[in-house]
Scaffold this motif. Structure first.
Motif, PDB file in Angstrom:
ATOM      1  N   ASP A  22      70.772 -30.672  15.931  1.00 11.16           N
ATOM      2  CA  ASP A  22      70.187 -31.996  16.141  1.00 11.16           C
ATOM      3  C   ASP A  22      68.827 -32.023  15.434  1.00 11.16           C
ATOM      4  OD1 ASP A  22      69.469 -34.507  17.011  1.00 11.16           O
ATOM      5  OD2 ASP A  22      69.243 -33.943  19.114  1.00 11.16           O
ATOM      6  N   ASN A  23      68.881 -31.967  14.099  1.00 13.97           N
ATOM      7  CA  ASN A  23      67.657 -31.915  13.304  1.00 13.97           C
ATOM      8  C   ASN A  23      67.541 -33.152  12.431  1.00 13.97           C
ATOM      9  OD1 ASN A  23      67.077 -29.243  14.220  1.00 13.97           O
ATOM     10  ND2 ASN A  23      68.557 -28.470  12.757  1.00 13.97           N
ATOM     11  N   ASP A  24      66.356 -33.746  12.383  1.00 11.37           N
ATOM     12  CA  ASP A  24      66.081 -34.889  11.520  1.00 11.37           C
ATOM     13  C   ASP A  24      65.601 -34.376  10.164  1.00 11.37           C
ATOM     14  OD1 ASP A  24      66.714 -36.764  13.494  1.00 11.37           O
ATOM     15  OD2 ASP A  24      64.686 -36.693  14.320  1.00 11.37           O
ATOM     16  N   LEU A  25      66.350 -34.713   9.118  1.00 12.46           N
ATOM     17  CA  LEU A  25      66.046 -34.250   7.771  1.00 12.46           C
ATOM     18  C   LEU A  25      66.180 -35.415   6.798  1.00 12.46           C
ATOM     19  CD1 LEU A  25      68.155 -30.949   7.792  1.00 12.46           C
ATOM     20  CD2 LEU A  25      65.695 -31.157   8.173  1.00 12.46           C
ATOM     21  N   VAL A  37      63.929 -32.259  -3.980  1.00 10.08           N
ATOM     22  CA  VAL A  37      65.305 -32.615  -3.634  1.00 10.08           C
ATOM     23  C   VAL A  37      65.925 -31.475  -2.836  1.00 10.08           C
ATOM     24  CG1 VAL A  37      67.595 -33.203  -4.511  1.00 10.08           C
ATOM     25  CG2 VAL A  37      65.557 -34.100  -5.650  1.00 10.08           C
ATOM     26  N   ARG A  38      66.428 -31.828  -1.672  1.00  9.58           N
ATOM     27  CA  ARG A  38      67.103 -30.878  -0.790  1.00  9.58           C
ATOM     28  C   ARG A  38      68.283 -30.241  -1.519  1.00  9.58           C
ATOM     29  NH1 ARG A  38      71.548 -31.369   3.040  1.00  9.58           N
ATOM     30  NH2 ARG A  38      71.076 -30.159   4.901  1.00  9.58           N
ATOM     31  N   GLY A  39      68.664 -29.052  -1.128  1.00 11.25           N
ATOM     32  CA  GLY A  39      69.804 -28.379  -1.727  1.00 11.25           C
ATOM     33  C   GLY A  39      71.036 -29.273  -1.717  1.00 11.25           C
ATOM     34  N   GLN A  40      71.631 -29.442  -2.894  1.00 14.20           N
ATOM     35  CA  GLN A  40      72.818 -30.286  -3.047  1.00 14.20           C
ATOM     36  C   GLN A  40      74.028 -29.399  -3.306  1.00 14.20           C
ATOM     37  OE1 GLN A  40      72.783 -33.762  -2.582  1.00 14.20           O
ATOM     38  NE2 GLN A  40      70.801 -33.104  -1.767  1.00 14.20           N
ATOM     39  N   ILE A  41      75.150 -29.821  -2.742  1.00 12.40           N
ATOM     40  CA  ILE A  41      76.399 -29.073  -2.805  1.00 12.40           C
ATOM     41  C   ILE A  41      77.477 -29.979  -3.381  1.00 12.40           C
ATOM     42  CG2 ILE A  41      75.878 -27.437  -0.970  1.00 12.40           C
ATOM     43  CD1 ILE A  41      77.540 -29.741   0.713  1.00 12.40           C
ATOM     44  N   GLY A  42      78.701 -29.533  -3.362  1.00 13.23           N
ATOM     45  CA  GLY A  42      79.803 -30.302  -3.921  1.00 13.23           C
ATOM     46  C   GLY A  42      80.353 -31.374  -3.001  1.00 13.23           C
ATOM     47  N   THR A  43      79.522 -31.925  -2.156  1.00  8.69           N
ATOM     48  CA  THR A  43      79.936 -32.986  -1.248  1.00  8.69           C
ATOM     49  C   THR A  43      79.233 -34.276  -1.648  1.00  8.69           C
ATOM     50  OG1 THR A  43      80.260 -31.416   0.554  1.00  8.69           O
ATOM     51  CG2 THR A  43      79.983 -33.713   1.175  1.00  8.69           C
ATOM     52  N   ASN A  65      74.709 -35.758  -7.405  1.00  5.32           N
ATOM     53  CA  ASN A  65      73.845 -36.060  -6.261  1.00  5.32           C
ATOM     54  C   ASN A  65      72.364 -35.936  -6.647  1.00  5.32           C
ATOM     55  OD1 ASN A  65      76.249 -36.220  -4.812  1.00  5.32           O
ATOM     56  ND2 ASN A  65      75.900 -34.343  -3.663  1.00  5.32           N
ATOM     57  N   VAL A  66      72.025 -34.855  -7.346  1.00 10.92           N
ATOM     58  CA  VAL A  66      70.630 -34.639  -7.773  1.00 10.92           C
ATOM     59  C   VAL A  66      70.163 -35.813  -8.613  1.00 10.92           C
ATOM     60  CG1 VAL A  66      69.164 -33.232  -9.276  1.00 10.92           C
ATOM     61  CG2 VAL A  66      70.667 -32.118  -7.614  1.00 10.92           C
ATOM     62  N   LYS A  67      70.966 -36.195  -9.583  1.00 11.02           N
ATOM     63  CA  LYS A  67      70.606 -37.308 -10.474  1.00 11.02           C
ATOM     64  C   LYS A  67      70.379 -38.590  -9.665  1.00 11.02           C
ATOM     65  CE  LYS A  67      72.248 -39.743 -14.632  1.00 11.02           C
ATOM     66  NZ  LYS A  67      72.173 -41.124 -14.202  1.00 11.02           N
ATOM     67  N   ILE A 128      72.250 -26.294  -5.142  1.00 14.59           N
ATOM     68  CA  ILE A 128      71.112 -26.336  -6.058  1.00 14.59           C
ATOM     69  C   ILE A 128      70.056 -27.269  -5.484  1.00 14.59           C
ATOM     70  CG2 ILE A 128      72.185 -28.141  -7.480  1.00 14.59           C
ATOM     71  CD1 ILE A 128      70.696 -26.841  -9.903  1.00 14.59           C
ATOM     72  N   ASP A 129      68.808 -26.827  -5.511  1.00 12.32           N
ATOM     73  CA  ASP A 129      67.701 -27.732  -5.174  1.00 12.32           C
ATOM     74  C   ASP A 129      66.750 -27.793  -6.356  1.00 12.32           C
ATOM     75  OD1 ASP A 129      65.387 -25.826  -4.713  1.00 12.32           O
ATOM     76  OD2 ASP A 129      66.671 -25.131  -3.101  1.00 12.32           O
TER      77      ASP A 129
END
Length: 136
Positions: A22-25, A37-43, A65-67, A128-129
């Protein structure tokens, strides 16, 4: 006085329903002319995993996602100064870095790469972040 702009805020209850978190991010933070930019994955942003079992396809979605997050923050890929890439198997290095390299052609960020034992979900093969600085 607001010093940071938080982009795509979320709570981990929704994004990790199989875990008791239960974390606010948020996905990105703009602080002055710097974007984190937070770590991005294949989702994708609808929660759909792209490229199950395929590290290159997961890297492609992560970079999409990063873009998108950089653009939402008023930045772009050419502003990226630092990347950190995590892979869960050393054999994933080539497909992941080949895909990431396509997105950063001509950008020349500094880069750290790590092989780790796992990510937050077992089907995630890479993450990747990035940090970007918008020119003044």
């Amino acid at each position: 006085m607001v010093t940071h702009e938080r982009i795509r805020m979320f709570n981990t209850k929704e994004t990790y329903p199989n875990q008791t978190l239960d974390n606010d991010l948020c996905q990105a933070v703009k602080a002055g002319n710097t974007i984190y930019v937070r770590g991005q994955i294949g989702t994708d942003f609808n929660g759909n995993l792209v490229g199950l079992g395929d590290p290159g396809e997961q890297a492609k979605q992560a970079m999409k996602n990063v873009k998108q997050l950089l653009e939402e923050a008023g930045s772009e890929l050419s502003h990226v100064v630092k990347t950190t890439t995590y892979i869960t198997d050393p054999r994933y290095r080539e497909p992941v870095y080949q895909e990431v390299g396509k997105w950063f052609k001509g950008v020349y960020p500094i880069s750290t790469g790590l092989v780790i034992s796992g990510l937050a979900q077992p089907e995630w093969l890479m993450e990747i972040d990035v940090i970007a600085v918008i020119p003044e």
